[in-house]
Design an enzyme around this catalytic site. Sequence first.
Site, PDB file in Angstrom:
ATOM      1  N   ASP A 186     -33.762  59.574  65.326  1.00 52.94           N
ATOM      2  CA  ASP A 186     -34.157  60.991  65.246  1.00 52.94           C
ATOM      3  C   ASP A 186     -35.682  61.066  65.224  1.00 52.94           C
ATOM      4  O   ASP A 186     -36.361  60.050  65.188  1.00 52.94           O
ATOM      5  CB  ASP A 186     -33.558  61.645  63.985  1.00 52.94           C
ATOM      6  CG  ASP A 186     -33.835  60.834  62.731  1.00 52.94           C
ATOM      7  OD1 ASP A 186     -34.961  60.293  62.592  1.00 52.94           O
ATOM      8  OD2 ASP A 186     -32.946  60.733  61.873  1.00 52.94           O
TER       9      ASP A 186
ATOM     10  N   ASP B  17     -39.120  62.780  63.435  1.00 49.18           N
ATOM     11  CA  ASP B  17     -39.676  63.460  62.273  1.00 49.18           C
ATOM     12  C   ASP B  17     -41.083  63.937  62.623  1.00 49.18           C
ATOM     13  O   ASP B  17     -41.818  63.248  63.327  1.00 49.18           O
ATOM     14  CB  ASP B  17     -39.749  62.496  61.079  1.00 49.18           C
ATOM     15  CG  ASP B  17     -38.390  61.877  60.782  1.00 49.18           C
ATOM     16  OD1 ASP B  17     -37.505  62.597  60.303  1.00 49.18           O
ATOM     17  OD2 ASP B  17     -38.200  60.674  61.072  1.00 49.18           O
TER      18      ASP B  17
ATOM     19  N   ASP C  30     -43.527  55.343  52.863  1.00 50.41           N
ATOM     20  CA  ASP C  30     -43.040  54.122  52.228  1.00 50.41           C
ATOM     21  C   ASP C  30     -43.640  52.850  52.833  1.00 50.41           C
ATOM     22  O   ASP C  30     -44.430  52.159  52.206  1.00 50.41           O
ATOM     23  CB  ASP C  30     -41.500  54.086  52.176  1.00 50.41           C
ATOM     24  CG  ASP C  30     -40.818  54.374  53.506  1.00 50.41           C
ATOM     25  OD1 ASP C  30     -41.515  54.530  54.527  1.00 50.41           O
ATOM     26  OD2 ASP C  30     -39.571  54.420  53.526  1.00 50.41           O
TER      27      ASP C  30
HETATM   28  P1  ATP Z   1     -34.583  56.292  60.682  1.00 52.93           P
HETATM   29  O1  ATP Z   1     -34.715  55.580  61.950  1.00 52.93           O
HETATM   30  O2  ATP Z   1     -33.490  55.786  59.828  1.00 52.93           O
HETATM   31  O3  ATP Z   1     -34.609  57.798  60.809  1.00 52.93           O
HETATM   32  P2  ATP Z   1     -37.109  56.740  59.407  1.00 52.93           P
HETATM   33  O4  ATP Z   1     -38.235  55.799  59.087  1.00 52.93           O
HETATM   34  O5  ATP Z   1     -37.426  57.832  60.359  1.00 52.93           O
HETATM   35  O6  ATP Z   1     -35.904  55.863  59.885  1.00 52.93           O
HETATM   36  P3  ATP Z   1     -36.346  58.830  57.608  1.00 52.93           P
HETATM   37  O7  ATP Z   1     -35.457  58.736  56.439  1.00 52.93           O
HETATM   38  O8  ATP Z   1     -35.958  59.661  58.774  1.00 52.93           O
HETATM   39  O9  ATP Z   1     -36.606  57.320  58.039  1.00 52.93           O
HETATM   40  O10 ATP Z   1     -37.741  59.310  57.060  1.00 52.93           O
HETATM   41  C1  ATP Z   1     -38.823  59.671  57.910  1.00 52.93           C
HETATM   42  C2  ATP Z   1     -40.133  59.165  57.354  1.00 52.93           C
HETATM   43  O11 ATP Z   1     -40.383  59.762  56.080  1.00 52.93           O
HETATM   44  C3  ATP Z   1     -40.177  57.667  57.090  1.00 52.93           C
HETATM   45  O12 ATP Z   1     -40.515  56.940  58.239  1.00 52.93           O
HETATM   46  C4  ATP Z   1     -41.252  57.579  56.025  1.00 52.93           C
HETATM   47  O13 ATP Z   1     -42.534  57.693  56.592  1.00 52.93           O
HETATM   48  C5  ATP Z   1     -40.987  58.819  55.204  1.00 52.93           C
HETATM   49  N1  ATP Z   1     -40.062  58.552  54.097  1.00 52.93           N
HETATM   50  C6  ATP Z   1     -38.715  58.694  54.097  1.00 52.93           C
HETATM   51  N2  ATP Z   1     -38.186  58.368  52.918  1.00 52.93           N
HETATM   52  C7  ATP Z   1     -39.216  58.004  52.126  1.00 52.93           C
HETATM   53  C8  ATP Z   1     -39.321  57.564  50.778  1.00 52.93           C
HETATM   54  N3  ATP Z   1     -38.246  57.430  50.022  1.00 52.93           N
HETATM   55  N4  ATP Z   1     -40.567  57.307  50.305  1.00 52.93           N
HETATM   56  C9  ATP Z   1     -41.669  57.460  51.071  1.00 52.93           C
HETATM   57  N5  ATP Z   1     -41.632  57.851  52.345  1.00 52.93           N
HETATM   58  C10 ATP Z   1     -40.421  58.125  52.873  1.00 52.93           C
HETATM   59 MG    MG Z   2     -36.155  59.440  60.922  1.00 54.37          MG
END
Ligand code: ATP
Ligand code: MG
Length: 441
Positions: free
Chosen positions: A62, A64, A147
């Site tokens: 997805d 963000d 993170d």
């Molecule tokens: P995915 O491919 O699973 O979507 P993602 O890295 O995009 O991986 P998301 O959960 O969609 O993960 O979160 C988007 C972004 O928000 C992350 O890449 C990170 O920068 C930030 N983020 C998400 N959860 C946390 C957390 N618990 N603490 C700090 N930053 C976070």
């Molecule tokens: Mg994501």
Amino acid sequence: MNILDQPVVSPAIVPRAEHAISRANISESALKVLYRLKSAGFESYLVGGGVRDLLLGREPKDFDVATNASPEQVQGLFRNCRLIGRRFRLAHVRFGGDIIEVATFRATYQDEVDEDEAPRDLTLNENGRILRDNTYGTLEQDAFRRDFSINALYYDIRDFSIVDYVGGLADLKAGDLRLIGDPDKRYREDPVRMLRAARFAAKLGFRIHPETEQPIRTLAPLLGDIPPARLFEEILKLFLYGFGVQAFEALRRHGLFAQLFPHTDAVLDLEDQGFPHIFIAKALASTDARVAEGRPVTPAFLFAALLWEPVRQRATALQASGMHPGDAYRQAAYEVVDEQTSHVALPRRFVTPMIEIYQMQPRFLQREGKRPLRLIGHPRFRAAYDFLVLRAEVGDVDQDLADWWTRLQVADTDQQYALLDAHRTPSPGNGRRRRRTRGAG
Ligand code: ATP
Ligand code: MG
């Protein structure tokens, strides 16, 4: 708490010509969001998994977006927008089935109270866990609140450059998963980051950087503090996206699995590398294969596999005390699920099919009369049969039994009667072969 006066750090900026992301790889919906924010005079960046995965040449799950517009301002720009989350307020902008998550830049902070500071909305509990954080800041501050460094890369829609404050590009090249800032503190702020470490290491095949890895085993019990519903969501992300086998190994290796599935873990510890371990790995491998083929996967089957061994052991004990097999499996399942849901939520709609999968297992042993054909007509037959096949693969039931059910399903009516006739008397010794197979792998 106090907004940290972060010394101004100059980010590395990689111009559009020097990185692999092009607009063509970004979804229409994400582009719409990015451009509408920009036209309204806000900053807008693609961030997180979308940027990370595109740079790795993978297809993002997805997209963000990060912006300096407040959630309310975002909502003002999009009709199809909903504000969600209490802990972290976010805007979800929907286009058909596509949801773009839009987050307002978060401010950094330090653990000191300063009454003169601007109004903030940040709450920590006594363990340093963030209960609420809706204090908004700048792009730079936002970068340090993410993170992992590889998740803190921003794709700037104004000039298509990538902005890197935290060395994320270098870590991406090196295959390192590195938490930004002091790992101990960052895990305490949000223990779910430990699960995210295991998830990204598994998904990307990255190494968890030693300093990022070091506190995990000690801090793993902090997951006990996380609402079970959030853990349920995390478990789906760990196990239902095609890298479940690696995720399971990573969770076990870092002492995290025990926090999520204590009963299963206790059995695994007793028989490490033995039957239950192989069974779960097989179930996850089959789920991963389904994901790779684009076939549907269900949390009910996943949880049925993860909790099978504790349920089986308890059902066996109940049967030994005289309970009917079907009842024994149902009661055992309810007991195990009940204890399990104090750690990880398991919504009702998944519990019912899961228990049906269990209850059908002893019914597979009955191969005479009208029962087998009736069983085939059961709405949950297919899942329960798939479960039986897995059990046969690890020697938990005879392979002959699974084969018989395989043949019965594809047989025409005459062949079905022949198969049923062959089993007028139930075959004895349909026990588990695990005694013999144990220690073999
Ligand atoms: P995915 O491919 O699973 O979507 P993602 O890295 O995009 O991986 P998301 O959960 O969609 O993960 O979160 C988007 C972004 O928000 C992350 O890449 C990170 O920068 C930030 N983020 C998400 N959860 C946390 C957390 N618990 N603490 C700090 N930053 C976070
Ligand atoms: Mg994501």
